[in-house]
Design an enzyme around this catalytic site. Structure first.
Site, short mmCIF file in Angstrom:
data_model
loop_
_atom_site.label_atom_id
_atom_site.label_comp_id
_atom_site.label_asym_id
_atom_site.label_seq_id
_atom_site.Cartn_x
_atom_site.Cartn_y
_atom_site.Cartn_z
N ASN A 11 -11.35 3.08 17.37
CA ASN A 11 -10.78 3.36 18.70
C ASN A 11 -11.42 4.50 19.49
O ASN A 11 -11.34 4.50 20.71
CB ASN A 11 -9.29 3.70 18.55
N ARG A 41 -2.18 -1.78 -3.82
CA ARG A 41 -3.31 -0.87 -3.73
C ARG A 41 -3.06 0.24 -4.75
O ARG A 41 -1.98 0.85 -4.76
CB ARG A 41 -3.37 -0.27 -2.33
N ARG A 99 -7.92 17.47 5.90
CA ARG A 99 -8.72 17.84 4.71
C ARG A 99 -10.07 18.44 5.13
O ARG A 99 -10.69 17.97 6.08
CB ARG A 99 -8.98 16.61 3.84
N ILE A 145 -9.94 6.05 13.81
CA ILE A 145 -10.87 6.76 14.70
C ILE A 145 -12.11 5.90 14.95
O ILE A 145 -12.54 5.72 16.10
CB ILE A 145 -11.25 8.13 14.09
N GLU A 157 -7.65 -3.82 4.95
CA GLU A 157 -7.48 -3.59 3.51
C GLU A 157 -6.40 -4.50 2.93
O GLU A 157 -6.52 -4.99 1.81
CB GLU A 157 -7.12 -2.12 3.27
N ASN A 200 0.85 -1.18 0.00
CA ASN A 200 0.00 0.00 0.00
C ASN A 200 0.90 1.24 0.00
O ASN A 200 1.39 1.65 1.05
CB ASN A 200 -0.89 -0.05 1.25
N HIS A 204 -11.47 4.40 -0.71
CA HIS A 204 -11.57 3.45 0.42
C HIS A 204 -12.42 2.22 0.07
O HIS A 204 -13.00 1.59 0.95
CB HIS A 204 -12.20 4.09 1.68
N LYS A 255 3.13 0.87 3.18
CA LYS A 255 2.82 -0.20 4.14
C LYS A 255 2.89 -1.52 3.40
O LYS A 255 2.50 -1.59 2.23
CB LYS A 255 1.41 -0.03 4.69
#
Ligand code: ADP
Length: 395
Positions: free
Chosen positions: A332, A88, A238, A329, A382, A7, A177, A14
């Site tokens: 968690n 990806r 953003r 987010i 993912e 990715n 996504h 990653k």
């Protein structure tokens, strides 16, 4: 068989190596802050975490380091053991509605789509080219962020702009996504014990980048990101949707061009812009607890926008079986989930507050028994989707 999922983001890379079809992770790691002063490179393998601070100038160097460490820590005996690499790819435009084996033609289309995703597609191409050179015996598969959303009807993906902008320049909503929305909505259907093609789900992918998706009977029918990943709800840095007339107005006031204003909307807005101190949800939460007013405004503005989308998608879907929170987010931040759900009482939603606040990165319901709609936390994966799509071409 061994499959590597890669990715490559704008400033990070990653990676995860899987044993397939067992879906077990052999190793994982990340190169962060690529191109900045000091980069961080890590590898998790056999219960150990190895990490160094080193200058990584570009994605080519990051990939060289991944392969070097595979040899150094004996992750694989030989690089030929890696049968497939799944990449990806952020933007597949209208050309791809599913994952594909990468050949010259596919690579050219990904290259041509760089105009739509100038920070991401070029990084993805470097990843593909470098790994194809280093692992000539493996197949390379592209897994697109946009592919899952190709099922959106025109009434969702069209903007109310001149139709020729769409036909001449491809101006439309693409959505991103997709791998996460697909994975989480499939898990959600299993959770509510319904067939995927009979389930209505809203997925809230809330990470640094964030988007919501309405999934009806196994297909994305609307999502919040648009022509680019700048659109939709506010994010770490953003802005999400704003009135477009603000752009030339600020350009004139601050003596910038339109691209410079877009850079501010991408990099200095969202949590960072409103709070004035951080793009990180953990910092915002801590400041909220201390009574910081700008942090409270940041959280409220974020929760309001998410709740409004959920309300809209409830209408679009004609009812909802399950709402799922995912990503950093969503998985968690119990306080964020609570702030969103508190605004959804009109839909008959109520959550178990104690359970919600205690839930981190675990698949579980947070709604209580009175809730008319189930609400859950579902960790995304993912990399696993990328590995599975790649493995599908190997068997
Ligand atoms: P991306 O993959 O888009 O870079 P992530 O999905 O990793 O982003 O999400 C990053 C966000 O998740 C950050 O805002 C971070 O503060 C938040 N986050 C991560 N862990 C926690 C936690 N334990 N509590 C609250 N927020 C968290």
């Amino acid at each position: 068989m061994k499959v590597l999922a890669v990715n490559a983001g704008s400033s990070s890379l990653k990676y995860q190596l899987f044993n397939m079809p067992e879906k077990t992770v052999i190793c994982s790691g990340i190169a962060e802050r690529i191109g900045l002063d000091m980069s961080i490179f890590s590898l998790k393998f056999n219960g150990e975490k190895y990490e160094i601070e080193v200058k990584i100038e570009n994605h080519k160097q990051a990939i060289a380091l991944v392969l070097e460490w595979f040899a150094k820590y004996k992750v694989v005996g030989n690089l030929d053991e890696i049968n497939g690499v799944g990449h990806r790819v952020v933007h597949g435009g209208e050309s791809f509605d599913k994952s594909v084996v990468i050949d010259e033609d596919v690579l050219k289309i990904i290259h041509d789509l760089s105009d739509f995703a100038p920070l991401h597609n070029p990084a993805n191409i470097v990843g593909i080219e470098e790994l194809s050179k280093a692992l000539p015996h493996s197949i390379a598969v592209a897994v697109f962020d946009t592919a899952f959303h190709q099922t959106m009807p025109a009434e969702s993906f069209m903007y109310a702009t001149p139709y020729t902008w769409y036909t001449d320049y491809g101006i439309r909503k693409y959505g991103f996504h997709g791998t996460s929305h697909e994975y989480v909505s499939k898990q959600a259907a299993i959770m509510v014990d319904k067939a995927y093609n009979e389930t209505k789900t809203i997925v809230c992918h809330l990470g640094n980048g964030a988007s919501l998706c309405a999934i009806k009977n196994g297909a994305s029918i609307d999502t919040t990101m648009g022509f680019t990943p700048l659109a939709g709800i506010p994010m770490g840095t953003r802005s999400g949707d704003i009135d477009p007339a603000i752009i030339p107005y600020i350009a004139a006031k601050e003596n910038m061009d339109a691209q410079a204003v877009i850079d501010v909307l991408n990099k200095k807005s969202g949590f960072l812009g409103v709070s004035g101190f951080s793009s990180d949800a953990r910092d915002i939460s801590m400041a909220v607890a201390e009574g910081n007013e700008r942090a409270i405004l940041t959280l409220n503005l974020y929760a309001k926008r998410i709740a409004e989308v959920i309300g809209a998608y409830h209408v679009t879907l004609g009812g909802v079986d399950i709402i799922a929170f995912t990503a950093g987010i969503g998985e968690n931040a119990g306080d964020v989930r609570e702030a969103v759900c508190r605004r959804l009482t009109a839909l008959g939603i109520s959550i178990d507050e104690e359970k919600n606040l205690a839930t981190r990165s675990k698949q579980t319901y947070i709604s209580d028994s009175n809730s008319k709609i189930k609400v859950a936390v579902i960790p995304t994966n993912e990399e696993l989707v990328i590995a599975e799509d790649t493995y599908a071409f190997l068997v």
